[in-house]
Scaffold this motif. Structure first.
Motif, PDB file in Angstrom:
ATOM      1  N   TYR A   1      31.582  63.041  31.928  1.00  0.00           N
ATOM      2  CA  TYR A   1      30.619  61.748  31.755  1.00  0.00           C
ATOM      3  C   TYR A   1      29.769  61.845  31.576  1.00  0.00           C
ATOM      4  O   TYR A   1      28.522  60.876  30.575  1.00  0.00           O
ATOM      5  CB  TYR A   1      31.389  60.520  32.902  1.00  0.00           C
TER       6      TYR A   1
ATOM      7  N   LEU B   1      32.218  53.983  30.381  1.00  0.00           N
ATOM      8  CA  LEU B   1      32.989  55.262  30.963  1.00  0.00           C
ATOM      9  C   LEU B   1      33.880  55.076  30.187  1.00  0.00           C
ATOM     10  O   LEU B   1      34.989  55.986  30.313  1.00  0.00           O
ATOM     11  CB  LEU B   1      32.891  55.135  31.685  1.00  0.00           C
ATOM     12  N   CYS B   2      35.064  54.247  30.737  1.00  0.00           N
ATOM     13  CA  CYS B   2      36.846  53.847  30.507  1.00  0.00           C
ATOM     14  C   CYS B   2      36.807  53.235  29.739  1.00  0.00           C
ATOM     15  O   CYS B   2      37.994  53.190  29.571  1.00  0.00           O
ATOM     16  CB  CYS B   2      36.587  53.414  31.875  1.00  0.00           C
TER      17      CYS B   2
ATOM     18  N   CYS C   1      38.633  57.238  36.023  1.00  0.00           N
ATOM     19  CA  CYS C   1      37.249  57.305  35.432  1.00  0.00           C
ATOM     20  C   CYS C   1      37.034  55.710  36.388  1.00  0.00           C
ATOM     21  O   CYS C   1      35.608  55.877  36.239  1.00  0.00           O
ATOM     22  CB  CYS C   1      37.208  56.622  34.294  1.00  0.00           C
TER      23      CYS C   1
END
Length: 198
Positions: free
Chosen positions: A155, A179-180, A62
């Motif tokens: 994603y 995203l992570c 990620c």
């Protein structure tokens, strides 16, 4: 049509090859010579054959993806000659959508797996795994580029290009957070989900 997965490749530079052959040593603290050795990480079946990114490498993946998206978008913005009303360089929706698609479909050739302190880690641009070992072997190629590309496209589908570009405009850390992090993020602090055999 069935295709075989690409064989794993290993990039070895001449100095690394000499190290592996034991032909090179560095002086120790008291002048004695200490030979350097390195071995390739031993991959389990999931790491070798699964189509998906192994759970223990998803956080690294990620972060690598966020870094690559940020890099691609930043380079494209640097080429702009006009500023928006806030004095910032801003890409049009069609341009940042195309750039994000290209960032996911790149070769990912600079990424691979190596062992750091007996823990397998994804390594490459944008990833810092703490103190670097003096010597290590990184396995590149094989399933890693496909896994990174698929995860990147996931994603894009999950968050959408608009939300990703908005986070990018706030900086790399904001993009990584989108995203992570969070309750479902690959880098969240929750306990990893374990598989049960049927």
């Amino acid at each position: 049509m069935l295709t075989e997965p690409a064989p794993q490749t290993m990039r070895l530079s001449l100095p690394l090859l000499l190290l592996l052959l034991g032909a090179w040593a560095i002086p120790g603290v008291f002048g004695n010579r200490v030979p350097l050795t390195a071995t390739a990480p031993q991959l389990d079946d999931e790491e070798k054959y699964s189509a998906h990114m192994p759970a223990h490498l998803r956080c690294d993946a990620c972060k690598a993806i966020a870094y690559q998206m940020w890099q691609h978008l930043t380079k494209a913005e640097a080429k702009l000659h006009t500023l928006n009303s806030r004095g910032r360089q801003e890409l049009s929706e069609s341009v940042y959508t195309d750039i994000l698609d290209r960032s996911c479909s790149q070769t990912w050739q600079d990424y691979g797996v190596r062992e750091v302190n007996q823990v397998k880690r994804l390594t490459g641009p944008g990833l810092s795994n703490g103190q670097e070992p003096s010597i290590s072997v990184m396995i590149t190629g094989g399933p890693w580029p496909t896994r990174l590309s698929r995860t990147c496209l996931h994603y894009l589908g999950e968050f959408g290009e608009d939300q990703i570009y908005e986070a990018h405009q706030q900086g790399l850390e904001s993009l990584k957070a989108l995203l992570c992090e969070g309750s479902k993020g690959a880098c969240s602090e929750k306990e990893p989900v374990t598989r049960t055999e049927l």
